[in-house]
Design a protein around this motif. Structure first.
Motif, PDB file in Angstrom:
ATOM      1  N   LEU A   1       0.856  -1.179   0.000  1.00  0.00           N
ATOM      2  CA  LEU A   1       0.000   0.000   0.000  1.00  0.00           C
ATOM      3  C   LEU A   1       0.898   1.236   0.000  1.00  0.00           C
ATOM      4  O   LEU A   1       1.789   1.368   0.855  1.00  0.00           O
ATOM      5  CB  LEU A   1      -0.912   0.018   1.225  1.00  0.00           C
ATOM      6  N   VAL A   2       0.675   2.110  -0.957  1.00  0.00           N
ATOM      7  CA  VAL A   2       1.511   3.287  -1.133  1.00  0.00           C
ATOM      8  C   VAL A   2       0.739   4.532  -0.710  1.00  0.00           C
ATOM      9  O   VAL A   2      -0.352   4.808  -1.233  1.00  0.00           O
ATOM     10  CB  VAL A   2       1.972   3.436  -2.599  1.00  0.00           C
ATOM     11  N   ALA A   3       1.294   5.273   0.216  1.00  0.00           N
ATOM     12  CA  ALA A   3       0.651   6.494   0.712  1.00  0.00           C
ATOM     13  C   ALA A   3       0.952   7.662  -0.206  1.00  0.00           C
ATOM     14  O   ALA A   3       1.839   7.600  -1.077  1.00  0.00           O
ATOM     15  CB  ALA A   3       1.120   6.800   2.121  1.00  0.00           C
ATOM     16  N   SER A   4       0.249   8.755  -0.016  1.00  0.00           N
ATOM     17  CA  SER A   4       0.434   9.946  -0.849  1.00  0.00           C
ATOM     18  C   SER A   4       1.826  10.531  -0.710  1.00  0.00           C
ATOM     19  O   SER A   4       2.325  11.192  -1.627  1.00  0.00           O
ATOM     20  CB  SER A   4      -0.616  11.006  -0.485  1.00  0.00           C
ATOM     21  N   ASP A   5       2.480  10.297   0.429  1.00  0.00           N
ATOM     22  CA  ASP A   5       3.829  10.816   0.622  1.00  0.00           C
ATOM     23  C   ASP A   5       4.901   9.854   0.106  1.00  0.00           C
ATOM     24  O   ASP A   5       6.098  10.091   0.283  1.00  0.00           O
ATOM     25  CB  ASP A   5       4.069  11.138   2.099  1.00  0.00           C
ATOM     26  N   GLY A   6       4.468   8.744  -0.508  1.00  0.00           N
ATOM     27  CA  GLY A   6       5.419   7.778  -1.067  1.00  0.00           C
ATOM     28  C   GLY A   6       5.800   6.657  -0.134  1.00  0.00           C
ATOM     29  O   GLY A   6       6.434   5.684  -0.557  1.00  0.00           O
ATOM     30  N   SER A   7       5.422   6.744   1.130  1.00  0.00           N
ATOM     31  CA  SER A   7       5.759   5.676   2.069  1.00  0.00           C
ATOM     32  C   SER A   7       4.959   4.423   1.740  1.00  0.00           C
ATOM     33  O   SER A   7       3.866   4.492   1.168  1.00  0.00           O
ATOM     34  CB  SER A   7       5.480   6.117   3.511  1.00  0.00           C
TER      35      SER A   7
END
Length: 516
Positions: free
Chosen positions: A322-328
């Motif tokens: 799962l990729v967050a909006s901040d790239g994490s």
């Protein structure tokens, strides 16, 4: 039976949650027994049947979150859990003899107004019905909303919404992603945190969270409430009065909510010692703009070593990553969506075809609106329970439901007074006037001025969900039907053989009074 073999009833109620069961009780108490309750599931309960996730409970005190005509002196806690509320609704069903009226597994697929017969034609999964009056009590929290996230369809693990919890799936030791930090999530996270292997919470907007003043209700209290009903009534009255006094801060003077914000921050500081995490969990909008949540376990759960809080939202899914909006990135075996419901775009609206040949969804494409939260123009003898602008931010929805039930009963009484085969259609001018008044009052509320993007707002940014006043005000506004706000529809006169059937006769209520 109708002439074409359809089952005909005077009233068809859609849904068997608080709204639908409340309508059924009030119909019976008004002497109306010719009705059915159409339920798409196989049991009653509505929201409290569908939401059975771990930790599910109400955030309104039990003695206020119940019908005034069906008090329960045996509530076990200040804030009851889902099993007790669902059991309460089952008892209401039995106590008031509603079972013969229930039609389970009867999902309504379409409703269409017949302007010649002046009734609704209803197509259900259990066959066809016709009804003089339809009461839609499907509620705003009935159809889960899952965001369209790229890659979700290819996620190899388990996916479900909080309102469709899969109790057969064992979370023990699993890597679980919780998407959302709303009312459901803050109950789910503390409940599952001790047994999952890793829990990643995806937060788009932090909520304001206040302490939950919950405790068991003692045996002495329950005995008193059973033997001395006045004590039970006093408790309900006190709970109601406190919330009525709070309303003005939400609806007229949001600036007064600063003290409440400080209390919420203090509540957070007791559990969250890390300044960086506190900053990420502190909302940047006025408290009350979004629903204020109650929990004593949310913040402690977030600081447990097996919990990660991602504060940039979920952007996409790549396999089990799962990729967050901040790239994490975070790996997960299961995704639980606590992302709310279709509130401002009610799915039932697409299935209701009114007198103009258009659906309720089409009529509401620029925003939901209904006279006194109940009647939409162009949809004769169609009433909504928990309709547009009837929601609350700080009190019990059961109070609003009961007010709308008062309106329903008077609506049916007015039909009886006017005569056989009569329909009432809300005048567009009356709907517009009501909507202008509501939206004018809404402009100064915390829901519109608080600086947040909440589920109270529709796609156009208009608040079509909340009621900008007290429950007492709404009760006064819905105490009785004002016939001047409706057009009276009578059956069309018979046409000569071979001639097209004439349209139904429409008159204003004032014309009816003069003619009488």
């Amino acid at each position: 039976m109708a002439d074409d073999g359809r089952r005909h009833v005077r009233v068809a109620v859609i849904g068997s949650g608080f709204g639908g069961l409340g309508a059924a009780v009030r119909l019976r108490r008004a002497g109306i027994t010719d009705f059915v309750v159409l339920e798409r599931a196989d049991s009653v309960g509505g929201t409290w049947r569908d939401n059975s996730y771990p930790g599910c409970a109400c955030d309104v005190p039990s003695h206020l979150y119940s019908f005034s005509f069906a008090p329960n002196p045996q509530w076990p806690r200040n804030f009851s859990g889902q099993p007790h509320i669902r059991a309460y609704l089952e008892r209401v069903t039995d106590t008031f003899g509603l079972r013969p009226h229930l039609r389970f597994n009867a999902e309504v697929r379409q409703l269409r107004w017949n302007g010649t017969e002046l009734w609704w034609e209803i197509d259900t999964a259990q066959g066809a019905y016709t009804a003089d009056v339809v009461v839609s009590a499907t509620g705003p929290l009935s159809d889960p909303q899952i965001p369209d996230i790229p890659g979700l369809a290819d996620f190899p693990g388990k996916v479900f919404h909080s309102a469709r919890w899969d109790h057969d799936y064992d979370l023990r030791g699993k890597r679980v992603a919780m998407v959302g930090t709303g009312a459901s999530a803050i109950q789910i996270v503390p409940a599952i945190q001790p047994r999952v292997g890793r829990l990643t919470v995806f937060q788009r907007t932090p909520p304001w969270v206040m302490p939950r003043a919950d405790r068991p209700i003692s045996g002495v209290e329950r005995w008193l409430h059973t033997r001395v009903p006045a004590t039970r009534q006093l408790r309900r009255q006190l709970l109601w009065s406190i919330r009525e006094l709070q309303v003005s801060a939400f609806t007229k003077r949001p600036g007064e909510l600063g003290l409440v914000e400080r209390l919420a921050k203090s509540h957070m500081h007791k559990a969250i010692k890390d300044p960086a995490l506190r900053a990420r969990l502190t909302p940047d909008y006025r408290i009350g703009c979004k629903r204020i949540l109650l929990s004593n376990t949310w913040y402690p759960a977030l600081v447990e070593p097996n919990v990660d809080v991602v504060t940039s939202g979920l952007r996409e899914i790549r396999g089990n990553v799962l990729v967050a909006s901040d790239g994490s990135e975070a790996e997960a075996d299961a995704i639980v969506f606590g992302t709310g419901f279709h509130v401002t775009d009610l799915p039932i609206a697409e299935r209701v075809i009114g007198a103009r040949g258009t659906s309720l969804a089409e009529e509401w494409k620029d925003g939901m609106e209904a006279l006194r939260g109940s009647s939409a123009a162009g949809f004769p003898n169609f009433l909504t329970i928990i309709g547009p602008n009837t929601g609350l931010g700080n009190s019990s929805m059961i109070l609003m439901i009961e007010s709308q039930l008062n309106y329903l009963v008077d609506y049916l009484r007015q039909l009886d007074v006017l005569g056989d085969r009569i329909a009432l259609d809300a005048r567009q001018s009356a709907v517009d006037a009501w909507t202008r008044t509501v939206q004018r009052r809404m402009a100064r509320t915390v829901w519109n001025t608080g600086g947040c993007d909440s589920w109270y707002l529709d796609a156009n940014g208009r608040n079509t969900t909340a009621w900008p006043g007290t429950t007492a005000e709404f009760r006064r506004e819905t105490r009785q039907v004002d016939l001047a706000e409706y057009e009276v529809i009578r059956p069309p006169r018979s046409a000569p053989d071979g001639a097209p059937a004439p349209a139904a006769a429409r008159t204003t209520a004032q014309t009816e009074e003069v003619a009488a």
